[in-house]
Design a protein around this motif. Structure first.
Motif, PDB file in Angstrom:
ATOM      1  N   UNK A   1       1.779   2.171  13.217  1.00 48.88           N
ATOM      2  CA  UNK A   1       2.379   2.434  11.900  1.00 48.88           C
ATOM      3  C   UNK A   1       1.832   1.456  10.863  1.00 48.88           C
ATOM      4  N   UNK A   2       1.662   0.195  11.257  1.00 49.11           N
ATOM      5  CA  UNK A   2       1.095  -0.780  10.338  1.00 49.11           C
ATOM      6  C   UNK A   2      -0.304  -0.390   9.894  1.00 49.11           C
ATOM      7  N   UNK A   3      -1.096   0.105  10.832  1.00 52.09           N
ATOM      8  CA  UNK A   3      -2.455   0.537  10.491  1.00 52.09           C
ATOM      9  C   UNK A   3      -2.430   1.739   9.558  1.00 52.09           C
ATOM     10  N   UNK A   4      -1.488   2.653   9.770  1.00 53.54           N
ATOM     11  CA  UNK A   4      -1.381   3.814   8.887  1.00 53.54           C
ATOM     12  C   UNK A   4      -1.064   3.398   7.448  1.00 53.54           C
TER      13      UNK A   4
ATOM     14  N   UNK B   1      -3.023  -9.543  11.297  1.00 51.64           N
ATOM     15  CA  UNK B   1      -3.133  -8.179  10.803  1.00 51.64           C
ATOM     16  C   UNK B   1      -3.498  -8.144   9.319  1.00 51.64           C
ATOM     17  N   UNK B   2      -2.903  -9.036   8.538  1.00 50.17           N
ATOM     18  CA  UNK B   2      -3.174  -8.997   7.099  1.00 50.17           C
ATOM     19  C   UNK B   2      -4.623  -9.346   6.787  1.00 50.17           C
ATOM     20  N   UNK B   3      -5.307 -10.037   7.696  1.00 50.37           N
ATOM     21  CA  UNK B   3      -6.733 -10.281   7.520  1.00 50.37           C
ATOM     22  C   UNK B   3      -7.556  -9.095   8.023  1.00 50.37           C
ATOM     23  N   UNK B   4      -7.079  -8.432   9.074  1.00 58.76           N
ATOM     24  CA  UNK B   4      -7.779  -7.243   9.552  1.00 58.76           C
ATOM     25  C   UNK B   4      -7.809  -6.153   8.478  1.00 58.76           C
ATOM     26  N   UNK B   5      -6.774  -6.125   7.653  1.00 59.70           N
ATOM     27  CA  UNK B   5      -6.699  -5.104   6.609  1.00 59.70           C
ATOM     28  C   UNK B   5      -7.825  -5.220   5.575  1.00 59.70           C
ATOM     29  N   UNK B   6      -8.561  -6.345   5.578  1.00 62.36           N
ATOM     30  CA  UNK B   6      -9.677  -6.508   4.658  1.00 62.36           C
ATOM     31  C   UNK B   6     -10.902  -5.703   5.089  1.00 62.36           C
TER      32      UNK B   6
ATOM     33  N   UNK C   1       2.668  -7.566  14.060  1.00 58.94           N
ATOM     34  CA  UNK C   1       2.473  -6.143  14.321  1.00 58.94           C
ATOM     35  C   UNK C   1       2.123  -5.338  13.079  1.00 58.94           C
ATOM     36  N   UNK C   2       2.568  -5.790  11.924  1.00 59.94           N
ATOM     37  CA  UNK C   2       2.423  -4.951  10.732  1.00 59.94           C
ATOM     38  C   UNK C   2       1.775  -5.647   9.548  1.00 59.94           C
ATOM     39  N   UNK C   3       1.620  -6.968   9.616  1.00 60.07           N
ATOM     40  CA  UNK C   3       1.054  -7.671   8.476  1.00 60.07           C
ATOM     41  C   UNK C   3       2.074  -8.071   7.443  1.00 60.07           C
ATOM     42  N   UNK C   4       3.360  -7.933   7.776  1.00 60.98           N
ATOM     43  CA  UNK C   4       4.413  -8.279   6.830  1.00 60.98           C
ATOM     44  C   UNK C   4       4.458  -7.319   5.657  1.00 60.98           C
ATOM     45  N   UNK C   5       4.691  -7.844   4.473  1.00 56.67           N
ATOM     46  CA  UNK C   5       4.777  -7.010   3.283  1.00 56.67           C
ATOM     47  C   UNK C   5       3.398  -6.606   2.762  1.00 56.67           C
ATOM     48  N   UNK C   6       2.352  -7.254   3.279  1.00 52.67           N
ATOM     49  CA  UNK C   6       1.004  -6.970   2.796  1.00 52.67           C
ATOM     50  C   UNK C   6       0.383  -5.833   3.603  1.00 52.67           C
ATOM     51  N   UNK C   7      -0.092  -4.820   2.917  1.00 53.69           N
ATOM     52  CA  UNK C   7      -0.653  -3.660   3.603  1.00 53.69           C
ATOM     53  C   UNK C   7      -2.098  -3.380   3.216  1.00 53.69           C
ATOM     54  N   UNK C   8      -2.782  -4.391   2.765  1.00 50.96           N
ATOM     55  CA  UNK C   8      -4.207  -4.226   2.551  1.00 50.96           C
ATOM     56  C   UNK C   8      -4.621  -4.125   1.099  1.00 50.96           C
ATOM     57  N   UNK C   9      -5.895  -4.414   0.879  1.00 50.16           N
ATOM     58  CA  UNK C   9      -6.483  -4.346  -0.452  1.00 50.16           C
ATOM     59  C   UNK C   9      -7.017  -2.931  -0.688  1.00 50.16           C
ATOM     60  N   UNK C  10      -7.360  -2.589  -1.916  1.00 49.30           N
ATOM     61  CA  UNK C  10      -7.910  -1.249  -2.183  1.00 49.30           C
ATOM     62  C   UNK C  10      -9.139  -0.968  -1.323  1.00 49.30           C
ATOM     63  N   UNK C  11      -9.310   0.280  -0.955  1.00 51.07           N
ATOM     64  CA  UNK C  11     -10.404   0.679  -0.059  1.00 51.07           C
ATOM     65  C   UNK C  11     -11.765   0.238  -0.599  1.00 51.07           C
ATOM     66  N   UNK C  12     -11.967   0.369  -1.889  1.00 54.11           N
ATOM     67  CA  UNK C  12     -13.263   0.029  -2.468  1.00 54.11           C
ATOM     68  C   UNK C  12     -13.588  -1.447  -2.334  1.00 54.11           C
ATOM     69  N   UNK C  13     -12.567  -2.264  -2.096  1.00 51.55           N
ATOM     70  CA  UNK C  13     -12.790  -3.708  -1.957  1.00 51.55           C
ATOM     71  C   UNK C  13     -12.879  -4.161  -0.501  1.00 51.55           C
ATOM     72  N   UNK C  14     -12.653  -3.248   0.426  1.00 53.92           N
ATOM     73  CA  UNK C  14     -12.693  -3.619   1.846  1.00 53.92           C
ATOM     74  C   UNK C  14     -14.137  -3.804   2.315  1.00 53.92           C
TER      75      UNK C  14
END
Length: 429
Positions: free
Chosen positions: A402-405, A380-385, A263-276
């Motif tokens: 909340x995870x997406x936020x 989810x942690x891959x979607x955050x890319x 649901x949330x990607x665990x402790x990982x919340x995505x890479x910097x926006x410029x790298x997405x």
């Protein structure tokens, strides 16, 4: 953006940094003294580095307002005797009720309350275990109750106030039977008709289905909800989501309390926006309502998946046809090069990846087979890319919201690219 920044700064000027200022602002906005235990709440909020702005808690008092007009003993009895309850007694929280075979909502909410239970009075929180909301008091009645509360609101002289709650021993010894109001179901009509009857005079037009009647055929809740069991009687019931018309008391959605990677990607919340990566990704189940051959075309999740399907859109552009769930927008209304040249479908094929990971069983929903097929999950942690992650509710709230936020990492204080706008976004989140 300028208006938003100004509103943000105006709100932040109301921020309280200590107990005295928090109590003053509470009295100003609520018209009452803070309740016993308010000092412990402020202390905990400050220790958590929370932003204390009294305006932020209006949702709570809007939900509770009507209950002030009911008899206290009646509310306490109905709350205590519900089937599934978070009970606090002597500073300890316990989840009470049969949850065998059910989702873990009661456990999660009990754990949340337990974090602060030592500072709470004896209290019962009856829990709505359905996806859908269940309380739908007619507008005229709820308005009268809120007006009664407003008229009775007063600042009691300090010498007449109490600093202790009286407890619920008298309720516990009464051994009450669960209170069961008259529940309306699908035999009593559609949920749309129940909601429309309720809100014909509500001023919140921007969130009012009656002011936006097109929602009747565009959202599964109004077309064919998975379950329908609602009452027009105001009973104290806590839940994680509701429509504007409903009268439950909102608490954080249970699945927002887990750190599950699903649901949330665990402790990982995505890479910097410029790298997405540029693009759109969505995964979910074909939920949102009870699918039927004559109604699935009106469901919101089914519409999203078709709208983001390049093949479907290309066929619409080539043949100038409608999809089962939507029409193409008019080329005269939108100044889009892709739209004017019939290239939206091609663009989606290169940039969008949306699909259902779970459809109805083929023997139950054969009518979906020509339009959808199941696709592989994407953690989810891959979607955050990817930069763009649309979110759409299922049967009730979206468990991933909340995870997406949180999927844009906070810039480091040393990051020279971090702007004032980033700071505003962090506070807003």
């Amino acid at each position: 953006m300028i208006d938003a920044k100004a509103r943000h700064e105006e709100l932040m000027e109301k921020r309280s940094s200590n107990l005295k200022s928090a109590a003053v602002r509470y009295r100003e906005r609520r018209g009452r003294h803070p309740p016993p235990g308010f000092d412990k709440w402020v202390e905990a909020a400050i220790e958590s580095d929370a932003i204390i702005v009294e305006d932020f808690f209006d949702r709570i008092y809007t939900d509770l307002a009507a209950y002030w007009s009911l008899k206290a003993e009646e509310i306490a009895g109905r709350a205590s005797s519900w089937w599934l309850v978070v009970k606090v007694r002597n500073g300890t929280a316990e989840g009470v009720g049969d949850v065998e075979g059910r989702v873990i909502w009661l456990q999660l909410w009990t754990e949340l309350v337990a974090e602060f239970a030592q500072h709470l009075p004896d209290v019962d929180m009856p829990i709505n275990y359905m996806d859908e909301s269940r309380i739908l008091v007619p507008f005229d009645e709820i308005t009268k109750l809120r007006e009664k509360e407003k008229e009775s609101r007063k600042m009691t002289p300090v010498q007449e106030t109490t600093t202790q709650f009286k407890g619920l021993k008298h309720i516990d010894t009464a051994k009450l039977e669960p209170y069961d109001p008259r529940w309306l179901n699908s035999d009593d009509g559609s949920y749309w008709d129940m909601v429309a009857k309720t809100l014909v005079q509500d001023w919140k037009a921007s969130m009012d289905p009656c002011q936006q009647p097109y929602l009747r055929q565009l959202h599964g809740t109004f077309v064919k909800p998975v379950s329908l069991s609602t009452t027009e009687e105001l009973i104290p019931l806590f839940g994680g989501s509701k429509l504007l018309a409903n009268n439950e008391i909102l608490i954080p959605g249970a699945m927002y309390l887990v750190n599950d990677e699903f649901y949330a990607g665990g402790e990982f919340h995505g890479i910097p926006w410029k790298d997405k990566k540029d693009g759109v990704v969505w995964r979910g189940e074909a939920s949102g309502g009870r699918a039927g051959e004559d109604m699935w075309k009106h469901f919101h999740r089914h519409r999203l998946v078709q709208m983001l399907n390049g093949t479907t859109v290309s066929q619409m552009e080539d043949k100038d046809e409608c999809a089962p769930t939507f029409e193409m927008p008019s080329r005269r209304l939108y100044n889009s090069e892709h739209l004017s040249h019939g290239q939206i479908g091609h663009w989606l094929k290169e940039n969008a990846d949306a699909g259902f990971v779970n459809l109805c069983p083929p023997d139950e929903c054969p009518f979906l087979a020509p339009y959808y097929h199941e696709v592989d999950r994407i953690p989810m942690k891959e979607q955050y890319d990817v930069k763009f992650l649309p979110d759409v509710d299922g049967n009730s709230f979206s468990a991933r919201y909340r995870g997406l936020q949180r999927s844009i990492p906070r810039p480091s204080p040393l990051d020279k690219h971090a702007s004032q706008g980033d700071d505003i976004c962090r506070v807003a989140r």
